[in-house]
Design an enzyme around this catalytic site. Structure first.
Site, PDB file in Angstrom:
ATOM      1  N   ASP A  50       0.829  -1.204   0.000  1.00 15.23           N
ATOM      2  CA  ASP A  50       0.000   0.000   0.000  1.00 15.23           C
ATOM      3  C   ASP A  50       0.867   1.258   0.000  1.00 15.23           C
ATOM      4  O   ASP A  50       0.353   2.376  -0.111  1.00 15.23           O
ATOM      5  CB  ASP A  50      -1.003  -0.009   1.155  1.00 15.23           C
ATOM      6  CG  ASP A  50      -0.365  -0.156   2.528  1.00 15.23           C
ATOM      7  OD1 ASP A  50       0.880  -0.196   2.616  1.00 15.23           O
ATOM      8  OD2 ASP A  50      -1.118  -0.231   3.528  1.00 15.23           O
ATOM      9  N   SER A  51       2.179   1.054   0.058  1.00 14.12           N
ATOM     10  CA  SER A  51       3.131   2.152  -0.143  1.00 14.12           C
ATOM     11  C   SER A  51       2.943   2.791  -1.516  1.00 14.12           C
ATOM     12  O   SER A  51       3.387   3.924  -1.745  1.00 14.12           O
ATOM     13  CB  SER A  51       4.565   1.637  -0.007  1.00 14.12           C
ATOM     14  OG  SER A  51       4.794   0.520  -0.857  1.00 14.12           O
ATOM     15  N   ASP A  89      -0.680  -6.231   0.069  1.00 13.13           N
ATOM     16  CA  ASP A  89      -1.048  -5.557   1.309  1.00 13.13           C
ATOM     17  C   ASP A  89      -2.560  -5.440   1.423  1.00 13.13           C
ATOM     18  O   ASP A  89      -3.244  -5.083   0.450  1.00 13.13           O
ATOM     19  CB  ASP A  89      -0.461  -4.142   1.346  1.00 13.13           C
ATOM     20  CG  ASP A  89       0.778  -4.040   2.202  1.00 13.13           C
ATOM     21  OD1 ASP A  89       0.969  -4.899   3.087  1.00 13.13           O
ATOM     22  OD2 ASP A  89       1.559  -3.095   2.005  1.00 13.13           O
ATOM     23  N   LYS A 118      -0.881  -9.480   3.335  1.00 10.22           N
ATOM     24  CA  LYS A 118      -0.140  -8.980   4.502  1.00 10.22           C
ATOM     25  C   LYS A 118      -1.013  -8.009   5.274  1.00 10.22           C
ATOM     26  O   LYS A 118      -1.698  -7.174   4.682  1.00 10.22           O
ATOM     27  CB  LYS A 118       1.151  -8.285   4.084  1.00 10.22           C
ATOM     28  CG  LYS A 118       1.965  -7.732   5.276  1.00 10.22           C
ATOM     29  CD  LYS A 118       3.339  -7.226   4.850  1.00 10.22           C
ATOM     30  CE  LYS A 118       3.289  -5.892   4.159  1.00 10.22           C
ATOM     31  NZ  LYS A 118       2.809  -4.792   5.070  1.00 10.22           N
ATOM     32  N   GLU A 120      -1.110  -5.530   9.058  1.00 16.60           N
ATOM     33  CA  GLU A 120      -0.335  -4.928  10.131  1.00 16.60           C
ATOM     34  C   GLU A 120      -1.003  -5.181  11.477  1.00 16.60           C
ATOM     35  O   GLU A 120      -2.223  -5.199  11.579  1.00 16.60           O
ATOM     36  CB  GLU A 120      -0.199  -3.418   9.902  1.00 16.60           C
ATOM     37  CG  GLU A 120       0.544  -3.055   8.626  1.00 16.60           C
ATOM     38  CD  GLU A 120       0.649  -1.555   8.405  1.00 16.60           C
ATOM     39  OE1 GLU A 120       0.333  -0.784   9.338  1.00 16.60           O
ATOM     40  OE2 GLU A 120       1.053  -1.143   7.300  1.00 16.60           O
ATOM     41  N   GLU A 187       9.453  -3.890  10.602  1.00 17.86           N
ATOM     42  CA  GLU A 187       9.762  -2.567  10.046  1.00 17.86           C
ATOM     43  C   GLU A 187      10.135  -1.580  11.142  1.00 17.86           C
ATOM     44  O   GLU A 187       9.433  -1.445  12.148  1.00 17.86           O
ATOM     45  CB  GLU A 187       8.577  -2.004   9.251  1.00 17.86           C
ATOM     46  CG  GLU A 187       8.878  -0.618   8.684  1.00 17.86           C
ATOM     47  CD  GLU A 187       7.862  -0.104   7.684  1.00 17.86           C
ATOM     48  OE1 GLU A 187       8.067   1.013   7.172  1.00 17.86           O
ATOM     49  OE2 GLU A 187       6.879  -0.816   7.405  1.00 17.86           O
TER      50      GLU A 187
END
EC number: 2.1.2.11
Length: 270
Positions: A50-51, A89, A118, A120, A187
């Site tokens: 999602d970066s 993501d 993925k 978080e 991270e």
């Protein structure tokens, strides 16, 4: 006669987990078929992160990335890269509860060729991880500096600087491993606790800004290839002056057009 190992047609989770303590995992982001195809023979893992909301759409953070956006770019990456393990993501808000998470994770699997999703979060996400893995979804965990929590945290802050944070990070890692995550992204955490986590858990860790002791490393491609000169995180090593090289090429093209040197006779039809 020597025996030669046949080349791997598609990297799987088993291949990556077998690299633990043996060989470093090479990972990079990609958002389209062109760059995915370029990266294909050189990396083990491609993350459709999602970066892209920041590096591709020039937004201030990742939070406005949508499921539709992630599906679109994942399809493109899967069209370009055939060998790497491809992770998508789950964007902000797409796994707020089990029902929503299952719906969106299943969409990723049905509509793309992604290998895994993925998400978080730490031990509070363990139950959700188990629910997803019970349905056959490969989940990659992500702890430490979590971009989807940037507004709550008041910025991009390194984790693991004190004993309390270190204890929480280790607890998070162990809980996620027990719940069934296949890989764990670390991270923006201090090197000592990244090393401890990597040693304590049996699944591979992939670091970004978390020291050299992780089982693998990942970078955002536009950072490492020098496309942003306004800000460069400490952990980024720039391997190319990409922006400068491309601008020089475009300038040469513009000069040739202005001077009447492009197209020439060989580049024209008669």
């Amino acid at each position: 006669m020597s025996m030669q190992t046949a080349p791997i047609k598609k990297i799987t989770l088993s291949h990556l987990q077998a690299k633990k303590n043996q060989e470093k995992i090479i990972a990079i982001t990609a958002y389209d078929a062109l760059f995915a195809q370029i990266f294909d023979p050189l990396v083990d893992v491609i993350l459709v992160g999602d970066s892209l909301n920041m590096s591709f759409f020039n937004q201030n953070d990742t939070l406005s990335a949508s499921v539709k956006m992630m599906l679109y770019h994942t399809k493109a990456v899967c069209a370009g890269a055939k060998t790497p393990f491809i992770i998508t993501d789950m964007p902000f808000g797409s796994y707020k509860d089990e029902k929503t998470a299952l719906k969106n994770a299943i969409r990723v699997y049905k509509e793309t060729q992604a290998s895994a999703i993925k998400l978080e979060g730490g031990k509070e996400k363990a139950k959700l991880v188990k629910t997803l893995t019970d349905e056959g979804v490969i989940v990659v965990g992500h702890i430490g500096l979590m971009p989807q929590f940037v507004r709550l945290d008041g910025g991009y802050k390194i984790k693991g600087k004190n004993e309390e944070q270190q204890k929480k990070l280790l607890e998070d890692a162990l809980s996620l491993e027990e719940a069934g995550v296949g890989l764990l992204v670390l991270e923006g955490i201090t090197t000592p606790i990244a090393q401890t986590i990597t040693q304590k858990i049996k699944i591979p860790t992939i670091g970004i800004g978390s020291g050299k002791d992780c089982d693998g490393q990942i970078l955002v491609w536009s950072d490492m290839l020098g496309f942003f000169d306004s800000f460069k995180p400490k952990f980024v090593r720039e391997y190319l002056k990409g922006k400068e090289l491309i601008q020089n090429a475009i300038q040469q093209y513009a000069d040739d057009v202005k001077k009447g040197n492009f197209p020439n006779e060989l580049e024209s039809y008669h």
